[in-house]
Design an enzyme around this catalytic site. Structure first.
Site, short mmCIF file in Angstrom:
data_model
loop_
_atom_site.label_atom_id
_atom_site.label_comp_id
_atom_site.label_asym_id
_atom_site.label_seq_id
_atom_site.Cartn_x
_atom_site.Cartn_y
_atom_site.Cartn_z
CD GLN A 138 0.00 3.25 -7.11
OE1 GLN A 138 -0.35 2.23 -6.52
NE2 GLN A 138 0.71 4.22 -6.54
CB CYS A 144 -0.88 2.67 -3.06
SG CYS A 144 0.01 3.56 -1.76
CG HIS A 285 2.73 0.05 -2.01
ND1 HIS A 285 2.20 1.01 -2.83
CD2 HIS A 285 2.42 -1.15 -2.59
CE1 HIS A 285 1.61 0.43 -3.88
NE2 HIS A 285 1.72 -0.87 -3.75
CG ASN A 305 0.93 -3.68 -6.07
OD1 ASN A 305 0.52 -2.67 -5.50
ND2 ASN A 305 2.21 -3.83 -6.39
#
Length: 338
Positions: A138, A144, A285, A305
């Site tokens: 990102q 996110c 997050h 992630n």
């Protein structure tokens, strides 16, 4: 070491002269230069370079001490110097962690009828079923939430159509402001799904590629590039890891949020992440849960992630499971309905 200004200022610092944990200055210099080359780090001037070196040394010291303790059996995970190592914890949290907790669309309509007594597997990894697209980065954009939202939708579209097509986080970053999101300054997965429902779809990553910023040309969605859609979304009960496990096993990859404030998480390298300081009441997050399992007696969630493949394990995290909802992973989980 000494720095007489805030983290947002560029300042001249006095570097460690005695090394980090006994390392010589020449060894540190070599390691610093190699790290910069590996992660393609270039700074604007000498003052900024000195400041980033100072931050890097502090993080190196943290990593070395933690890994020494891990070797002695005090931790279940190791740490490493990844591309975030020249940033403070505050900077990482400000620039990368863009999940917002107060979501106007985040109503809970869960019923217990959605969980059966049927047995579920002891481990699940949806990557093996080709329901998870490659890890992306990102960058320095708090998007996110967009990566998490498209990740769960990609899995559901794969189940429906048989094809795994990466969807566009940039489409959400540019176009879902009216639904409550704020581009690189953060957003919500449920608001992302609300946009997709109202818009009638979302473009593919190929037709609407990621740019690491809000595009000044505004929304560029086209129906020709459409590759995904949903008609609703399901928000799971807060904090129930048993229900979350059942849904991951029976539905597919699930969008969720965690507390990603800690440097131990920023520099996670491998193993089962279990830091008792990772509280479950702060979420900042968004991530994607793609499975679960057990490693040497440690239950874990398999988490995708959006910090790139250089953030280990190849962009994935194994987060301790059944540890009182560690990092709040079961507090704000949701999946789209297609």
């Amino acid at each position: 070491s000494l720095c007489l200004c805030s983290m947002h200022s560029v300042c001249v610092v006095l570097l460690f002269t005695s090394g980090v944990l006994g390392q010589s200055s020449s060894a540190l210099n070599k390691q610093w230069e190699e790290w910069k080359v590996k992660h393609q780090k270039v700074y604007n001037n000498q003052s900024e370079s000195l400041y980033r070196r100072e931050v890097w040394e502090k993080n190196l010291q943290l990593v070395l001490r933690h890994n020494q303790e891990a070797s002695a059996g005090q931790h279940t995970f190791t740490m490493g110097l990844n591309h975030l190592a020249d940033m403070t914890a505050e900077e990482v949290n400000e620039k990368l962690n863009g999940f917002k907790m107060k979501d106007p669309n985040h109503f809970r309509n869960w019923t217990s009828k959605q969980v059966s007594d049927a047995p579920i597997p002891s481990s699940v990894d949806w990557r093996k079923e080709c329901m998870v697209s490659p890890v992306q980065n990102q960058g320095y954009c708090g998007s996110c939430w967009a990566f998490s939202a498209v990740g769960a939708l990609e899995g559901q579209m794969k189940k429906k159509t048989g094809s795994l097509i990466p969807l566009s986080p940039q489409n959400l970053v540019d176009c879902s402001t009216n639904d409550g999101n704020n581009g690189c300054c953060g957003g919500f997965m449920t608001s992302a799904y609300k946009y997709i429902i109202e818009n009638g779809g979302i473009d593919s990553e190929q037709s609407y590629p990621y740019e690491e910023k809000v595009n000044l040309r505004k929304c560029r969605y086209t129906s020709e590039g459409k590759a995904g859609e949903c008609f609703g979304f399901q928000v799971l009960p807060q904090g129930d890891e048993n229900i979350l496990q059942y849904i991951v096993a029976t539905v597919g990859p699930i969008s969720a949020a965690i507390n990603a404030n800690l440097r131990t998480l920023h520099f996670y390298e491998g193993g089962v992440y279990n830091d008792p300081d990772c509280h479950n009441y702060i979420l900042n997050h968004a991530i994607l849960i793609v499975g679960y399992g057990t490693d040497q007696g440690e239950d874990f969630w398999l988490v995708k992630n959006s910090w790139g493949t250089g953030w280990e394990e190849a962009g994935y995290l194994r987060l301790a499971r059944n540890r009182n909802n560690l990092c709040g992973i079961a507090k704000d989980a949701v999946y789209p309905k297609v």
